[in-house]
Design a protein around this motif. Structure first.
Motif, PDB file in Angstrom:
ATOM      1  N   PRO A  95      11.993   9.609 -14.389  1.00 46.93           N
ATOM      2  CA  PRO A  95      13.016   9.393 -13.381  1.00 46.93           C
ATOM      3  C   PRO A  95      12.572   8.346 -12.518  1.00 46.93           C
ATOM      4  N   LEU A  96      13.522   7.409 -12.150  1.00 47.13           N
ATOM      5  CA  LEU A  96      13.598   6.044 -11.337  1.00 47.13           C
ATOM      6  C   LEU A  96      13.148   6.441 -10.327  1.00 47.13           C
ATOM      7  N   PRO A  97      12.080   5.474  -9.710  1.00 45.37           N
ATOM      8  CA  PRO A  97      11.510   5.476  -8.404  1.00 45.37           C
ATOM      9  C   PRO A  97      12.710   4.960  -7.465  1.00 45.37           C
ATOM     10  N   PRO A  98      12.290   5.199  -6.335  1.00 44.13           N
ATOM     11  CA  PRO A  98      13.781   4.709  -5.245  1.00 44.13           C
ATOM     12  C   PRO A  98      14.019   3.233  -5.100  1.00 44.13           C
ATOM     13  N   ARG A  99      12.916   2.077  -5.393  1.00 42.29           N
ATOM     14  CA  ARG A  99      13.225   0.913  -5.129  1.00 42.29           C
ATOM     15  C   ARG A  99      12.752   0.085  -6.307  1.00 42.29           C
ATOM     16  N   PRO A 100      13.405  -1.120  -6.467  1.00 41.22           N
ATOM     17  CA  PRO A 100      13.034  -2.239  -7.528  1.00 41.22           C
ATOM     18  C   PRO A 100      11.572  -2.599  -7.202  1.00 41.22           C
ATOM     19  N   GLY A 101      10.994  -2.904  -8.206  1.00 42.39           N
ATOM     20  CA  GLY A 101       9.645  -3.501  -8.308  1.00 42.39           C
ATOM     21  C   GLY A 101       9.315  -4.866  -8.826  1.00 42.39           C
ATOM     22  N   ARG A 102       8.384  -5.472  -9.015  1.00 41.04           N
ATOM     23  CA  ARG A 102       8.120  -6.604  -9.488  1.00 41.04           C
ATOM     24  C   ARG A 102       8.971  -7.032 -10.910  1.00 41.04           C
ATOM     25  N   ALA A 103       8.907  -5.967 -11.649  1.00 42.41           N
ATOM     26  CA  ALA A 103       9.747  -6.270 -12.677  1.00 42.41           C
ATOM     27  C   ALA A 103      11.085  -6.005 -12.568  1.00 42.41           C
ATOM     28  N   GLY A 104      11.669  -5.791 -11.423  1.00 44.07           N
ATOM     29  CA  GLY A 104      13.006  -5.482 -11.441  1.00 44.07           C
ATOM     30  C   GLY A 104      13.669  -6.825 -10.578  1.00 44.07           C
ATOM     31  N   ARG A 105      13.047  -7.955 -10.435  1.00 44.05           N
ATOM     32  CA  ARG A 105      13.792  -9.159  -9.868  1.00 44.05           C
ATOM     33  C   ARG A 105      15.174  -9.331 -10.534  1.00 44.05           C
ATOM     34  N   SER A 106      16.295  -9.863  -9.959  1.00 45.55           N
ATOM     35  CA  SER A 106      17.481 -10.210 -10.485  1.00 45.55           C
ATOM     36  C   SER A 106      17.362 -11.346 -11.493  1.00 45.55           C
ATOM     37  N   TRP A 143      -0.996   0.117  -8.582  1.00 44.28           N
ATOM     38  CA  TRP A 143       0.637   0.344  -8.476  1.00 44.28           C
ATOM     39  C   TRP A 143       1.361  -0.390  -7.559  1.00 44.28           C
ATOM     40  N   SER A 144       0.797  -1.255  -6.898  1.00 39.29           N
ATOM     41  CA  SER A 144       1.529  -1.982  -5.793  1.00 39.29           C
ATOM     42  C   SER A 144       2.641  -2.576  -5.858  1.00 39.29           C
ATOM     43  N   GLU A 145       2.927  -3.058  -7.268  1.00 39.08           N
ATOM     44  CA  GLU A 145       4.085  -3.856  -8.065  1.00 39.08           C
ATOM     45  C   GLU A 145       4.976  -2.772  -8.437  1.00 39.08           C
ATOM     46  N   ALA A 146       5.058  -1.585  -8.322  1.00 40.05           N
ATOM     47  CA  ALA A 146       5.632  -0.705  -9.359  1.00 40.05           C
ATOM     48  C   ALA A 146       7.061  -0.457  -8.789  1.00 40.05           C
ATOM     49  N   ILE A 167       1.001  -1.174  -0.162  1.00 35.27           N
ATOM     50  CA  ILE A 167       0.045   0.090  -0.076  1.00 35.27           C
ATOM     51  C   ILE A 167       0.841   1.211  -0.076  1.00 35.27           C
ATOM     52  N   ASP A 168       1.908   1.297   0.685  1.00 34.21           N
ATOM     53  CA  ASP A 168       2.944   2.495   0.934  1.00 34.21           C
ATOM     54  C   ASP A 168       3.444   2.722  -0.317  1.00 34.21           C
ATOM     55  N   VAL A 169       3.945   1.505  -1.151  1.00 34.17           N
ATOM     56  CA  VAL A 169       4.458   1.701  -2.480  1.00 34.17           C
ATOM     57  C   VAL A 169       3.488   2.451  -3.500  1.00 34.17           C
ATOM     58  N   GLU A 170       2.381   1.760  -3.477  1.00 35.05           N
ATOM     59  CA  GLU A 170       1.361   2.129  -4.386  1.00 35.05           C
ATOM     60  C   GLU A 170       1.266   3.796  -4.118  1.00 35.05           C
ATOM     61  N   PHE A 203      11.411   3.019 -15.028  1.00 32.30           N
ATOM     62  CA  PHE A 203      10.312   3.087 -14.131  1.00 32.30           C
ATOM     63  C   PHE A 203       9.213   2.399 -14.640  1.00 32.30           C
ATOM     64  N   THR A 204       8.821   1.141 -13.847  1.00 33.71           N
ATOM     65  CA  THR A 204       7.737   0.139 -14.368  1.00 33.71           C
ATOM     66  C   THR A 204       6.733   0.060 -13.388  1.00 33.71           C
ATOM     67  N   HIS A 205       5.566  -0.331 -14.187  1.00 35.61           N
ATOM     68  CA  HIS A 205       4.208  -0.516 -13.225  1.00 35.61           C
ATOM     69  C   HIS A 205       4.282  -1.591 -12.620  1.00 35.61           C
ATOM     70  N   GLY A 206       4.765  -2.916 -13.187  1.00 38.19           N
ATOM     71  CA  GLY A 206       4.820  -4.224 -12.740  1.00 38.19           C
ATOM     72  C   GLY A 206       3.613  -5.082 -12.588  1.00 38.19           C
ATOM     73  N   ASP A 207       2.426  -4.482 -12.982  1.00 39.73           N
ATOM     74  CA  ASP A 207       1.510  -5.499 -13.078  1.00 39.73           C
ATOM     75  C   ASP A 207       0.389  -4.570 -14.135  1.00 39.73           C
ATOM     76  N   LEU A 208       0.726  -4.561 -15.245  1.00 35.79           N
ATOM     77  CA  LEU A 208       0.204  -3.406 -16.275  1.00 35.79           C
ATOM     78  C   LEU A 208      -0.710  -4.438 -16.914  1.00 35.79           C
TER      79      LEU A 208
END
Length: 248
Positions: A95-106, A173-176, A32-35, A150-155
């Protein structure tokens, strides 16, 4: 008096609609905070936050309608699909958000998750071995270095609203976060491959179609068991299992 509509509900989260207000309840307060944070940073239209008291988030409904849903007919003109692609490009160039999202897994973590899931799908008899093996081969193309965006992660297609040919709101936007831009493009066109060219026209860049197809296979392989265990049907016509079969 407005009725309470259950939009989606499972053990992790639930979304209710009461009139023009959506109430999202999430067991993971971080989502929720991420969203809330990422909606404030996104350069595309997002729902208005009415109030936020974890674990509940109240959002105003956005105008317009979606272009369809996974497993259902798609609507909208080629121009509307292109408008969605243009909105994605605007998001990915921000500009990039501060943390990795679902689309940013290694790559390493994603490959390990994929291999474990493929083994479980076959061992538990969920899907035929040849179907899993072929799609695991296709998915390999997604396991490559990528430039963070900057990705949505669940688009999903159901998360983008348009009024005519104008994007009026992007929801959920919870997975962004920072991630692979092609993951978003693949998620949006999953099950609606016939509109990929329109989306790419709006996006305005030459992209690796093999990677987009790889993400179709990857996302579907990783989703089948979770969906079935949470009350959804990945075997429904046009849904994840049909996406996997289309790669054979």
């Amino acid at each position: 008096m407005d009725e309470v509509e259950v939009v989606v509900a499972h053990s992790e989260r639930a979304t209710l609609r009461v009139g023009d207000v959506f109430l999202k309840v999430d067991a993971d307060r971080t989502r929720i905070d991420v969203e809330v944070e990422t909606m404030s940073l996104a350069p595309v239209p997002t729902p208005q936050v009415l109030w936020h008291k974890p674990p509940v988030l109240a959002l105003a409904a956005v105008p317009g309608a979606t272009l369809g849903r996974l497993g259902g007919p798609s609507t909208g003109s080629p121009t509307a699909w292109a408008a969605a692609g243009a909105a994605m490009r605007q998001l990915h160039d921000a500009p990039l958000p501060p943390r990795p999202g679902r689309a940013g897994r290694s790559i390493v973590a994603l490959a390990a998750e994929l291999d474990a899931e493929c083994e479980a799908l076959v061992t538990n008899g969920v899907l035929p071995a040849d179907l899993v093996t072929r799609n695991r081969q296709v998915a390999e193309a997604a396991l490559r270095p990528w430039t963070p965006a900057f990705t949505h992660g669940d688009l999903q297609i159901a998360h983008v609203f348009l009024d005519g040919d104008e994007v009026t709101g992007v929801i959920d936007w919870s997975e962004a976060g920072q991630g692979d831009a092609l993951y978003d493009l693949a998620t949006f066109t999953l099950g609606h491959e016939e509109h990929l060219d329109d989306v790419l026209t709006g996006y305005g860049a030459d992209l690796d179609l093999d990677v987009i197809q790889a993400w179709w296979s990857m996302r579907s392989l990783l989703a089948v068991r979770w969906l079935a265990e949470h009350g959804f049907d990945p075997f429904a016509p046009g849904c994840e299992v049909d996406v996997l079969r289309s790669r054979m």
